[in-house]
Design an enzyme around this catalytic site. Structure first.
Site, mmCIF file in Angstrom:
data_model
loop_
_atom_site.group_PDB
_atom_site.id
_atom_site.type_symbol
_atom_site.label_atom_id
_atom_site.label_comp_id
_atom_site.label_asym_id
_atom_site.label_seq_id
_atom_site.Cartn_x
_atom_site.Cartn_y
_atom_site.Cartn_z
ATOM 1 N N ASP A 1 4.034 1.251 2.665
ATOM 2 C CA ASP A 1 3.002 1.114 1.633
ATOM 3 C C ASP A 1 3.657 0.982 0.264
ATOM 4 O O ASP A 1 4.778 1.462 0.044
ATOM 5 C CB ASP A 1 2.070 2.324 1.648
ATOM 6 C CG ASP A 1 1.497 2.587 3.041
ATOM 7 O OD1 ASP A 1 1.405 1.629 3.818
ATOM 8 O OD2 ASP A 1 1.175 3.752 3.322
ATOM 9 N N THR A 2 2.942 0.372 -0.662
ATOM 10 C CA THR A 2 3.495 0.170 -2.004
ATOM 11 C C THR A 2 3.909 1.489 -2.638
ATOM 12 O O THR A 2 4.957 1.584 -3.291
ATOM 13 C CB THR A 2 2.475 -0.550 -2.897
ATOM 14 O OG1 THR A 2 2.121 -1.798 -2.282
ATOM 15 C CG2 THR A 2 3.049 -0.828 -4.272
#
Length: 322
Positions: free
Chosen positions: A187-188
């Site tokens: 995930d970012t």
């Protein structure tokens, strides 16, 4: 009376002086007075110019020269020419297993095998692109393949390019001779270990559910935590796309209400760790992936890219049966 020894010119006659009475021909210097190239000396004999060759003769010479250079190369026996393949110790040294002498010792210790057979002779030649070479049971990495481990910072997009211009993985691997791609995603806002390679088959197997490669995460959550949280995660947490189960759970650190827990699972669904803990009632404040299969993040600093060792690559390949 005896002559006084003088001649009519007043000079004494002695040994060799008789030559002085001999008149030299007019205009011709004596031998000791001759100087080639000076005025009055004998003319320098010039060499006659070589006779001009005909164009037909020049053409014949040029044709013979071409024929001599255009002859096919003679195939020498392998004893004298280049033998096929490379020496095994040279391939091992280039793969990062030490100096050539150290690699020769590996061969002497019967720790190296080629195509399933142990090699003990130093003169063995191999083709690293075709032959399967193992050291202590681990396959060495081929030179044409690259393997990197990146400690991804938070806020970096898990893609090699981003159309929106955000910081992405490609920003950390610029100026590479070959195109790399990431193994799986993070995930970012998730930090930690992500692998980059150009070995397509290895990347595919590492992310395919069939091979069940485990990933380990550290999650910062707020407590108190019930004792049965680990059991609930292992039994399975119901999500909108099915049950998600953890392989391992433990509490790493606890300071007041702040907990640092470790979760290991082999699933790779999107936001899987965050969704599991949130569904169990514990939203994640920070998430870091610390391990991907046998590869550990260790003390690698955030944002640092490092080349994986041959031993690490061999363990990855063994993990997925390569």
């Amino acid at each position: 009376m005896r002559s006084s020894g003088r001649n009519s010119n007043g000079n004494y006659r002695g040994a060799g002086n008789g030559r002085d009475d001999r008149r030299q021909p007019a205009g011709r210097p004596r031998p000791e007075e001759r100087r080639h190239g000076q005025s009055g000396g004998a003319p320098v004999r010039k060499q006659r110019p070589a006779p001009a060759r005909s164009r037909e003769y020049d053409a014949q010479i040029e044709e013979r020269n071409r024929a001599r250079h255009d002859k096919p190369a003679v195939k020498l026996p392998k004893t004298f020419g280049d033998q096929e393949g490379e020496r095994l110790q040279k391939v091992l040294a280039r793969a990062g297993l030490g100096s050539r002498r150290a690699c020769e010792e590996l061969i002497e210790q019967a720790r190296v095998e080629v195509n399933g057979k142990i090699v003990t002779s130093q003169g063995r030649r191999v083709d690293p692109q075709k032959d399967e070479i193992k050291v202590d049971g681990l396959t060495i990495a081929a030179q044409s393949h690259l393997f990197f481990a990146l400690n991804k910072p938070a806020g970096v997009v898990s893609s090699m390019e981003d159309p929106e211009g955000r910081q992405c993985l490609g920003d950390y691997v610029q100026n590479r001779e070959t195109r790399l791609f990431h193994v799986g995603r993070l995930d970012t806002e998730t930090e930690g270990l992500i692998l980059l390679t150009n070995h397509g088959e290895l990347a595919h197997r590492l992310t395919h559910p069939r091979y069940g490669v485990t990933k380990t995460y550290l999650a910062a959550i707020q407590g108190p935590i019930p004792r049965d949280l680990g059991k609930r995660l292992k039994d399975g947490i119901p999500l909108e796309d099915g049950f998600a189960r953890a392989d391992h759970f433990r509490i790493v650190e606890n300071t007041g209400k702040n907990y640092l827990v470790e979760v290991t699972l082999h699933e790779g669904r999107k936001h899987i760790v965050r969704r599991m803990l949130s569904e169990a009632g514990f939203p994640v404040d920070r998430l870091v992936r610390t391990k991907f299969g046998p590869i550990a993040l260790g003390d690698q600093k955030s944002g640092w890219l490092r080349r994986m060792t041959n031993t690490e690559v061999g363990r990855l390949m063994k993990e997925v049966g390569l």
